[in-house]
Design an enzyme around this catalytic site. Structure first.
Site, PDB file in Angstrom:
ATOM      1  N   GLU A 110       0.867  -1.027   0.158  1.00 52.14           N
ATOM      2  CA  GLU A 110       0.004  -0.107   0.040  1.00 52.14           C
ATOM      3  C   GLU A 110       0.961   1.303   0.118  1.00 52.14           C
ATOM      4  OE1 GLU A 110      -3.550   2.049   2.838  1.00 52.14           O
ATOM      5  OE2 GLU A 110      -2.258   0.535   3.752  1.00 52.14           O
TER       6      GLU A 110
ATOM      7  N   LYS B 223      -8.613   3.316  -3.143  1.00 51.67           N
ATOM      8  CA  LYS B 223      -9.232   2.926  -2.328  1.00 51.67           C
ATOM      9  C   LYS B 223     -10.330   3.789  -1.907  1.00 51.67           C
ATOM     10  CE  LYS B 223      -7.945   1.917   2.552  1.00 51.67           C
ATOM     11  NZ  LYS B 223      -7.041   1.948   3.815  1.00 51.67           N
TER      12      LYS B 223
ATOM     13  N   CYS C 280      -5.572  -2.639   2.224  1.00 47.29           N
ATOM     14  CA  CYS C 280      -5.726  -2.611   3.677  1.00 47.29           C
ATOM     15  C   CYS C 280      -7.136  -2.642   4.211  1.00 47.29           C
ATOM     16  CB  CYS C 280      -4.939  -1.354   4.003  1.00 47.29           C
ATOM     17  SG  CYS C 280      -4.663  -1.249   5.851  1.00 47.29           S
TER      18      CYS C 280
END
Length: 355
Positions: free
Chosen positions: A45, A130, A164
């Site tokens: 990430e 994200k 994540c």
């Protein structure tokens, strides 16, 4: 007949808040993974330029300089840095999943937590932002959208990626499972403070990752390539400005891990923690088929007459512009200067090229 592929996880530290040096390190890792026989390498990430961990340990009114530096070391999804990654993938004949902090063409201060999947031919296969920054990440990154929430059919298998905390979202995970995902990529930071470790209440990132990865692997009957980054001396030096209390918290916080999990929910590779390097693992995607007999939640083991999931996969933009000329009287496919990378595009397109 098996469908064996070799994957690699870049369990590595970026050159913290230095996009050029981190890019060079990433390209070297791509070359090394290809020489080692990997057909896919996944990076953590926000590998470029690093994870903004300062947001967890110091009040935002003191972090303006760090935020500015983060923005200046972020990159466009259709910029020269991604083009270099595309060339590296093509030159080395390897698929590349790359986490980065993405600049917006509609704002000088807006950034996203993003990931691109690049094919072995150097073509962008998917571009994901994200969908929601987690906890203190909201002080740094903007929410993404559903445009990149998809599984890509590649020559080595059907690949999906979540960043994540997205791996805790059952709807996001099911959206990928429902597109016949076979290989899932989970990307993580080097550490994720939630408490002062001296109080004995800190978040155990490794345990959390194992739970999330196991859930998705077992529920989706997929392989899960988990990759975390490392908090190294370069980052520590850069963040020494945070003060001794913050340094103590960061030093005592649990670290991320990298491994591969099989479709039965068990780890099938070595587990990398403190040592930096590439993790290699050969997997047989046909193993996913056997496990589907037991619970197939995107097939027979569900009730679609009861449950109805709708996923809006549209790239969100701040404004849509309509030019008044006859040749440009149609609305552009995207606007506001936002990058719009469609799956399996032959090249990277930008707002500037369309206008």
């Amino acid at each position: 007949m098996t469908r064996n592929i070799t994957v690699a996880a870049a369990h590595s530290a970026p050159v913290f808040l230095d996009k050029q040096a981190t890019l060079e390190k990433a390209i070297a890792a791509i070359q090394e993974a290809a020489k080692g026989g990997a057909q896919l390498i996944a990076f953590p990430e926000s590998f470029l330029p690093g994870f903004p961990v300062w947001a967890a340990v110091r009040a935002p009114i003191y972090n303006h300089k760090l935020f500015t530096e983060m923005v200046k070391n972020s990159i466009y999804a259709d910029g020269p840095e991604v083009e270099q990654l595309m060339q590296a993938a093509k030159t080395n004949g390897i698929h590349v999943s790359f986490g980065f902090s993405e600049l917006s063409r509609a704002s000088v201060g807006c950034i996203w937590n993003s990931n691109v999947l690049i094919g072995s031919d150097g073509v962008i296969l998917n571009h994901h932002r994200k969908i929601m920054p987690t906890f203190y990440e909201k002080l740094v990154w903007a929410p993404g959208d559903g445009d990149g929430l998809r599984v890509t059919d590649t020559e080595i298998g059907r690949i999906g990626t979540l960043i994540c905390g997205e791996n805790t979202n059952p709807l996001a995970r099911f959206a990928l499972i429902a597109e016949r995902e076979e290989l899932h990529i989970s990307t993580y930071p080097p550490l994720w403070p939630t408490q002062d470790p001296s109080m004995g209440l800190d978040y155990d990132l490794e345990s959390a990752i194992r739970i999330w990865a196991g859930a998705h692997s077992f529920e989706g009957k997929v392989f899960n390539l988990v990759v975390s980054s490392i908090y190294d001396s370069t980052a520590k030096t850069k963040l020494s400005c945070l003060g001794s209390d913050a340094e103590d918290i960061l030093e005592g916080t649990a670290r991320g891990v990298s491994f591969v999990m099989g479709p039965h929910g068990n780890v099938v590779s070595e587990v990398m923690r403190k040592e930096e390097g590439l993790l290699f693992c050969t997997i047989d995607l046909d193993e996913c088929i056997e496990q589907k007999q037991f619970q197939d939640i995107s097939g027979y083991y569900n009730r679609f007459d009861i449950f109805d999931l709708r996923v809006h996969r549209e790239r969100m933009v701040p404004a849509k512009f309509f030019d008044g000329s006859s040749s440009k009287n149609q609305p552009p496919s995207h606007s506001g200067g936002s990058t719009d990378l469609k799956p399996k595009a032959s090249k990277i397109s930008s707002a500037e090229e369309e206008n």
